[in-house]
Design a protein around this motif. Structure first.
Motif, PDB file in Angstrom:
ATOM      1  N   GLN A 282      -8.571  12.659  -6.849  1.00  0.00           N
ATOM      2  CA  GLN A 282      -8.268  11.557  -5.946  1.00  0.00           C
ATOM      3  C   GLN A 282      -9.560  10.898  -5.469  1.00  0.00           C
ATOM      4  O   GLN A 282     -10.558  11.576  -5.213  1.00  0.00           O
ATOM      5  CB  GLN A 282      -7.464  12.061  -4.750  1.00  0.00           C
ATOM      6  CG  GLN A 282      -6.071  12.549  -5.096  1.00  0.00           C
ATOM      7  CD  GLN A 282      -5.117  11.402  -5.376  1.00  0.00           C
ATOM      8  OE1 GLN A 282      -5.374  10.257  -5.021  1.00  0.00           O
ATOM      9  NE2 GLN A 282      -4.001  11.717  -6.017  1.00  0.00           N
ATOM     10  N   LEU A 291      -2.802  14.418   1.111  1.00  0.00           N
ATOM     11  CA  LEU A 291      -1.658  14.554   0.214  1.00  0.00           C
ATOM     12  C   LEU A 291      -1.177  16.001   0.135  1.00  0.00           C
ATOM     13  O   LEU A 291       0.032  16.252   0.025  1.00  0.00           O
ATOM     14  CB  LEU A 291      -2.023  14.035  -1.171  1.00  0.00           C
ATOM     15  CG  LEU A 291      -2.330  12.531  -1.234  1.00  0.00           C
ATOM     16  CD1 LEU A 291      -2.754  12.121  -2.635  1.00  0.00           C
ATOM     17  CD2 LEU A 291      -1.114  11.716  -0.788  1.00  0.00           C
ATOM     18  N   ASP A 382       3.723  14.636  -9.424  1.00  0.00           N
ATOM     19  CA  ASP A 382       2.655  13.684  -9.107  1.00  0.00           C
ATOM     20  C   ASP A 382       2.288  12.898 -10.369  1.00  0.00           C
ATOM     21  O   ASP A 382       1.193  13.059 -10.919  1.00  0.00           O
ATOM     22  CB  ASP A 382       1.443  14.443  -8.565  1.00  0.00           C
ATOM     23  CG  ASP A 382       0.306  13.526  -8.147  1.00  0.00           C
ATOM     24  OD1 ASP A 382       0.557  12.319  -7.966  1.00  0.00           O
ATOM     25  OD2 ASP A 382      -0.831  14.010  -8.005  1.00  0.00           O
ATOM     26  N   CYS A 409       1.849   6.905  -6.768  1.00  0.00           N
ATOM     27  CA  CYS A 409       0.810   5.892  -6.551  1.00  0.00           C
ATOM     28  C   CYS A 409       1.302   4.500  -6.920  1.00  0.00           C
ATOM     29  O   CYS A 409       0.532   3.540  -6.836  1.00  0.00           O
ATOM     30  CB  CYS A 409      -0.440   6.236  -7.355  1.00  0.00           C
ATOM     31  SG  CYS A 409      -0.184   6.320  -9.140  1.00  0.00           S
ATOM     32  N   HIS A 442      -2.895  -1.240  -3.544  1.00  0.00           N
ATOM     33  CA  HIS A 442      -2.329   0.061  -3.874  1.00  0.00           C
ATOM     34  C   HIS A 442      -1.962   0.850  -2.620  1.00  0.00           C
ATOM     35  O   HIS A 442      -2.608   0.738  -1.575  1.00  0.00           O
ATOM     36  CB  HIS A 442      -3.312   0.867  -4.724  1.00  0.00           C
ATOM     37  CG  HIS A 442      -3.621   0.223  -6.039  1.00  0.00           C
ATOM     38  ND1 HIS A 442      -2.689   0.144  -7.057  1.00  0.00           N
ATOM     39  CD2 HIS A 442      -4.738  -0.383  -6.499  1.00  0.00           C
ATOM     40  CE1 HIS A 442      -3.234  -0.480  -8.091  1.00  0.00           C
ATOM     41  NE2 HIS A 442      -4.457  -0.820  -7.778  1.00  0.00           N
ATOM     42  N   GLU A 444      -0.117   4.909  -1.524  1.00  0.00           N
ATOM     43  CA  GLU A 444       0.349   6.228  -1.982  1.00  0.00           C
ATOM     44  C   GLU A 444       1.512   6.665  -1.097  1.00  0.00           C
ATOM     45  O   GLU A 444       1.466   6.506   0.131  1.00  0.00           O
ATOM     46  CB  GLU A 444      -0.784   7.246  -1.880  1.00  0.00           C
ATOM     47  CG  GLU A 444      -0.556   8.516  -2.653  1.00  0.00           C
ATOM     48  CD  GLU A 444      -1.109   8.483  -4.070  1.00  0.00           C
ATOM     49  OE1 GLU A 444      -0.837   9.423  -4.832  1.00  0.00           O
ATOM     50  OE2 GLU A 444      -1.808   7.511  -4.418  1.00  0.00           O
TER      51      GLU A 444
END
Length: 454
Positions: A282, A291, A382, A409, A442, A444
């Protein structure tokens, strides 16, 4: 369409547009003579002049960049990075650098726009109405400071111009733009001053500077016919603690370590990971711990000593380690990753953890061998930006774990996968969204999915 109209709307021409709502991908939606135009570098409600960048007459939609703002939004501010500022780039006769397309938007509004995109995708693709809030993430655990959305990238990829200068690409373009300090990068990366190096013979480079303070690593991809010895002068300009690897025809397909170590050491919540230059990690300095905490929260009640769990699209094993701690030596963790290099990283990290089985391969193929009804008590899912896909979703529905922590994502692929879970009777019991990519579109998300109740 008349010849005159075709010429008027050719790429490079400008249109006056009133911008509508934000769309997935970081664009604002506008219309011109009935045709949709996806416009970057704007804000909802603004009146702008936009330069067409993709405008084939037969296309169902066009693309454009804002080059002048006639009626600005109250949420518009000076861009955080001149090279990525579409207005300044247009005046300089070049396209803007990609990677900071929201840099002209106030941070609170960036998060509101991202939340709107997540909500819209959930409603359109999963048939679910949900108010979403995008949470800010501080740069350090002991501080609420997010540094104004800057200095968070611990990993950066750069290209190199024909003159050997550090560069980045314009959005959807092969155009290279020389760069200097990058405002989104951590101080540790900018401190390397890579823009001062003579990179002749280098095609691109990736740099990783772990948030825990361990030694940085730079991976150089060399042009055909260039030997690793070319890097001698380059490395002399870098601090001695910086490790370096080379990739290229004369260096081998796998990175060849030319100084120091070919990997970096990452530490997350007391756990240690080894990540090579070709491995995945990440990029926000607080993303790993953020996360992990959210995924464990999503699996509350499904993890117990002796349990059987899976970490799918596991990367270097970020989630594998806390899962292994939760199930203990009597349990079992299936850690699946498709990329060979990243899978090797996980094997190194977990070579002394017999309860962890690291398997390299496509997730759906591995699940055919190791899945089935009752195979798992809990799963961390993920996937990459493309999502898990129909087959993997159906395999997990058959396995029926007590809970899945879906880490996403991309809002569109997540919503599509969620739609398939919902058709099988599964429930979305919780969703958190994190602003781990400030100044970009973006976002998450971490969701808790549970099977139908008996």
């Amino acid at each position: 369409m008349s010849p005159g109209t075709e010429q008027e709307n050719a790429p490079g021409r400008t249109l006056e547009l009133r911008l509508g709502p934000v769309a997935h991908g970081g664009h604002m939606v506008a219309r011109h003579e009935g045709r949709v135009v996806f416009v970057r570098h704007g804000l909802p409600g603004e009146l702008v002049r936009a330069e067409l960048t993709d405008a084939a007459p037969e296309a169902t939609f066009w693309r454009a960049d804002v080059v002048d703002v006639l009626e600005p939004s109250t949420h518009r501010r000076d861009h955080v990075w001149d090279l990525a500022d579409s207005l300044k780039a247009h005046r300089a006769g070049r396209p803007p650098v990609g990677g900071a397309e929201f840099g002209h938007i106030a941070l609170d509004e960036q998060r509101r726009l991202k939340a709107a995109v997540v909500s819209e995708q959930l409603e359109r693709l999963a048939g679910l109405e949900l108010d979403v809030e995008v949470e800010p993430v501080a740069l350090r655990e002991d501080s609420g400071d997010d540094a104004g959305g800057l200095a968070w990238r611990t990993r950066c990829s750069f290209s190199v111009t024909a003159e050997g200068r550090l560069a980045m690409h314009a959005h959807r373009s092969e155009t290279l733009i020389p760069v200097g300090p990058m405002p989104l990068a951590t101080e540790e990366i900018n401190r390397l001053r890579l823009w001062e190096l003579d990179l002749d013979g280098v095609e691109r480079l990736e740099v990783a500077a772990p948030a825990c303070g361990s030694a940085p690593l730079v991976v150089f991809t060399l042009a055909d016919g260039v030997a690793p010895s070319r890097l001698t002068d380059v490395l002399a300009r870098l601090s001695p603690e910086v490790s370096a690897s080379a990739v290229g025809p004369d260096a081998g397909r796998a990175p060849l370590t030319v100084r120091g170590r070919g990997s970096v050491s990452e530490r997350v919540l007391g756990r240690h990971y080894t990540v090579t230059g070709e491995g995945f990690w990440q990029i926000h300095r607080r993303a790993p711990e953020t996360l992990v905490a959210a995924a464990l929260e999503a699996l509350d009640g499904a993890l117990a000593p002796g349990g059987q769990v899976a970490d799918l699209y596991a990367g270097a094993g970020l989630f594998t380690a806390p899962l292994a701690d939760a199930v203990g030596p009597a349990g079992h963790v299936l850690s699946v990753e498709g990329a060979p290099g990243t899978s090797r990283d996980a094997r190194r990290t977990f070579k002394r953890r017999p309860e962890v089985a690291v398997v390299q391969g496509r997730v759906e193929r591995v699940l055919r061998r190791h899945g089935g009804a009752g195979a798992f008590d809990a799963v961390v899912l993920d996937p990459p930006r493309a999502g898990a896909g129909r087959e993997t979703v159906h395999q997990l529905v058959e396995a029926a774990p007590r809970a899945i922590a879906y880490v996403a994502c991309d809002p569109a692929s997540f919503a599509r996968d969620l739609g398939w879970f919902r058709k099988a009777g599964w429930q979305l019991e919780g969703l958190r969204a994190f602003d781990l990519y400030p100044m970009t579109h973006h976002v998450e998300t971490v969701a808790r999915l549970t099977p139908p109740r008996a």
